[in-house]
Design a protein around this motif. Structure first.
Motif, PDB file in Angstrom:
ATOM      1  N   HIS A 154       2.791  -3.501  -8.974  1.00 37.17           N
ATOM      2  CA  HIS A 154       2.307  -2.657  -7.949  1.00 37.17           C
ATOM      3  C   HIS A 154       2.846  -3.416  -6.609  1.00 37.17           C
ATOM      4  O   HIS A 154       2.936  -4.708  -6.626  1.00 37.17           O
ATOM      5  N   TYR A 155       3.097  -2.516  -5.583  1.00 39.47           N
ATOM      6  CA  TYR A 155       3.878  -3.091  -4.546  1.00 39.47           C
ATOM      7  C   TYR A 155       3.053  -2.684  -3.362  1.00 39.47           C
ATOM      8  O   TYR A 155       2.374  -1.547  -3.181  1.00 39.47           O
ATOM      9  N   ARG A 156       3.186  -3.610  -2.343  1.00 41.88           N
ATOM     10  CA  ARG A 156       2.601  -3.323  -0.897  1.00 41.88           C
ATOM     11  C   ARG A 156       3.569  -3.847   0.123  1.00 41.88           C
ATOM     12  O   ARG A 156       4.271  -5.095   0.082  1.00 41.88           O
ATOM     13  N   LEU A 157       4.169  -2.833   0.988  1.00 41.65           N
ATOM     14  CA  LEU A 157       5.237  -3.179   2.105  1.00 41.65           C
ATOM     15  C   LEU A 157       4.280  -4.044   3.196  1.00 41.65           C
ATOM     16  O   LEU A 157       3.416  -3.687   3.730  1.00 41.65           O
ATOM     17  N   LEU A 158       5.100  -5.265   3.170  1.00 43.38           N
ATOM     18  CA  LEU A 158       4.449  -6.206   4.509  1.00 43.38           C
ATOM     19  C   LEU A 158       5.425  -6.040   5.412  1.00 43.38           C
ATOM     20  O   LEU A 158       4.819  -6.349   6.770  1.00 43.38           O
ATOM     21  N   GLY A 159       6.583  -5.987   5.469  1.00 42.69           N
ATOM     22  CA  GLY A 159       7.544  -5.919   6.647  1.00 42.69           C
ATOM     23  C   GLY A 159       8.958  -5.356   6.291  1.00 42.69           C
ATOM     24  O   GLY A 159       9.310  -5.206   5.061  1.00 42.69           O
ATOM     25  N   LYS A 160       9.557  -5.092   7.145  1.00 42.00           N
ATOM     26  CA  LYS A 160      10.806  -4.082   6.943  1.00 42.00           C
ATOM     27  C   LYS A 160      11.822  -4.339   8.171  1.00 42.00           C
ATOM     28  O   LYS A 160      11.211  -4.481   9.356  1.00 42.00           O
ATOM     29  N   THR A 161      13.091  -4.080   8.242  1.00 42.88           N
ATOM     30  CA  THR A 161      13.868  -4.005   9.533  1.00 42.88           C
ATOM     31  C   THR A 161      13.558  -2.598  10.282  1.00 42.88           C
ATOM     32  O   THR A 161      13.475  -1.773   9.766  1.00 42.88           O
ATOM     33  N   ARG A 162      13.834  -3.019  11.516  1.00 38.32           N
ATOM     34  CA  ARG A 162      13.406  -1.801  12.253  1.00 38.32           C
ATOM     35  C   ARG A 162      14.951  -1.191  12.708  1.00 38.32           C
ATOM     36  O   ARG A 162      14.806  -0.061  13.462  1.00 38.32           O
ATOM     37  N   ASP A 163      15.922  -1.819  12.558  1.00 41.98           N
ATOM     38  CA  ASP A 163      17.222  -1.192  12.859  1.00 41.98           C
ATOM     39  C   ASP A 163      18.067  -1.553  11.899  1.00 41.98           C
ATOM     40  O   ASP A 163      18.198  -1.170  10.529  1.00 41.98           O
ATOM     41  N   ASP A 164      19.187  -2.360  12.054  1.00 39.23           N
ATOM     42  CA  ASP A 164      20.268  -2.822  11.061  1.00 39.23           C
ATOM     43  C   ASP A 164      19.457  -3.606   9.895  1.00 39.23           C
ATOM     44  O   ASP A 164      18.497  -4.490  10.249  1.00 39.23           O
TER      45      ASP A 164
END
Length: 359
Positions: A154-164
């Protein structure tokens, strides 16, 4: 139990047979690097056409290497997204046809989840299983995400890139400096010859989610550095070398790359690695992680591997082998095993989803 995995999310056509979720019996990848290299990046329409040419022979070769017939399979797994929709359609449609013709279950796999399972597969085979909860950093040319991975996947998104994405930043900087595409491996090979503290880069503080990434500012800083110097002749020399030799050796690159540019590459790579590991460590601390997974194409970067393993994080850091870091089908087949066990079988009308999210 054997599952055939098919991967065609971007510019590599791949097929693999995996047994019992841990034994890779075959892994075949048809690269399109030569096709797209002259354009400095992936051309979606060309990628789709190349997948159409490669999909049948690649699957046949994967089955042959594994000594497996379609009748021996428990299921067919294919990437359903995210990725280039035209590319996804080729692999998914072929998987549907095999599923229908042979009456085999079709398992739809998220490409990002596949990268996570590349690590889990090899850790299970080495009898050093990943401990949960785990922090997963998936970092490639198209993705830079941080996930909490719980028992049962099971997964929970914590952070990601906002552009590249980080890998995209590597490729764009390399292209700007005349190293061509793909640029990440070249930067990694040359960075050890420069001084990583020679050029100072800063990152903007993120408003909102402090665990998000942004690499566009770093890419712009490199552009400004280049613009402030008379580098046109130097860059053109490297472009000419690339035209002469499609894959120049490290020594050849060094001969046409002055020390200031080597310092720039070393400083750029160091800045990207610092940003990735700082956010990953903060994410792991926030969720009390017992291990860390770093996967995706950028996981091949030797600087990232060395920095992560010497960081003294207090928990194991798992990387996939280089062959399973970049896009491959073994990771797709591996991710399909727990789905098949849970009865998560896809219908034949499932659509490719270019922007599919994992969590």
């Amino acid at each position: 139990m054997r599952i055939l995995g098919i991967e065609s999310s971007c510019d590599e056509t791949a097929a693999s047979v995996v047994e019992d979720g841990k034994m890779v019996l075959s892994s075949v990848v048809a690269s399109q690097m030569t096709t797209h290299g002259k354009y400095g990046g992936v051309v979606p329409e060309l990628a789709s056409r190349e997948h159409l040419r490669a999909i049948v022979p690649v699957v046949r070769e994967a089955l042959g290497q594994a000594g497996t017939r379609l009748g021996d399979l428990a299921a067919i797994a294919a990437t359903v997204g995210p990725g280039l929709v035209g590319s996804l359609l080729v692999g998914l449609t072929y998987a549907k046809s095999l599923s229908f013709a042979r009456g085999l279950p079709l398992i739809a796999v998220n490409h990002i989840e596949g990268h996570i399972h590349a690590v889990i597969l090899e850790a299970r085979r080495a009898e050093t299983p990943v401990e949960f909860p785990a922090l997963a950093l998936v970092v490639s040319g198209g993705h830079t995400h941080l996930f909490e991975v719980l028992e049962g996947f099971h997964y929970r998104l914590l952070g990601k890139t906002r552009d590249d994405a980080a890998g995209e930043a590597f490729d764009k900087v390399a292209k700007l400096l005349g190293f061509g595409y793909p640029g990440g491996p070249v930067v990694d090979r040359l960075a050890p010859y420069g001084d990583g503290s020679a050029v100072r880069f800063t990152f903007a503080k993120m408003k909102g989610n402090a665990l998000d990434f942004s690499f566009s500012g770093l890419k712009t800083a490199v552009l400004r550095w280049v613009e402030a110097r008379d580098m046109e002749s130097e860059i053109e020399t490297r472009r000419a070398l690339r035209r002469e030799r499609s894959v120049p050796m490290t020594e050849e690159w060094l001969a046409v790359t002055p020390r200031p540019t080597l310092d720039l590459l070393a400083s750029f790579q160091r800045a990207v690695i610092k940003e990735l590991l700082t956010r990953a460590a903060a994410s792991a601390e926030s969720m009390d992680a017992r291990s860390m997974i770093i996967s995706g194409g950028v996981a091949c970067n030797s600087g990232l591997r060395g920095a992560a393993r010497s960081a003294g994080l207090g928990y194991p850091v798992h990387f996939p082998s280089p062959g399973l870091s970049t896009d491959n089908a073994a990771m797709i087949a591996a991710a399909a095993f727990p789905k098949l066990a849970r009865g998560e079988v896809a219908s034949l009308d499932i659509a490719a989803q270019a922007n599919l999210s994992l969590a």
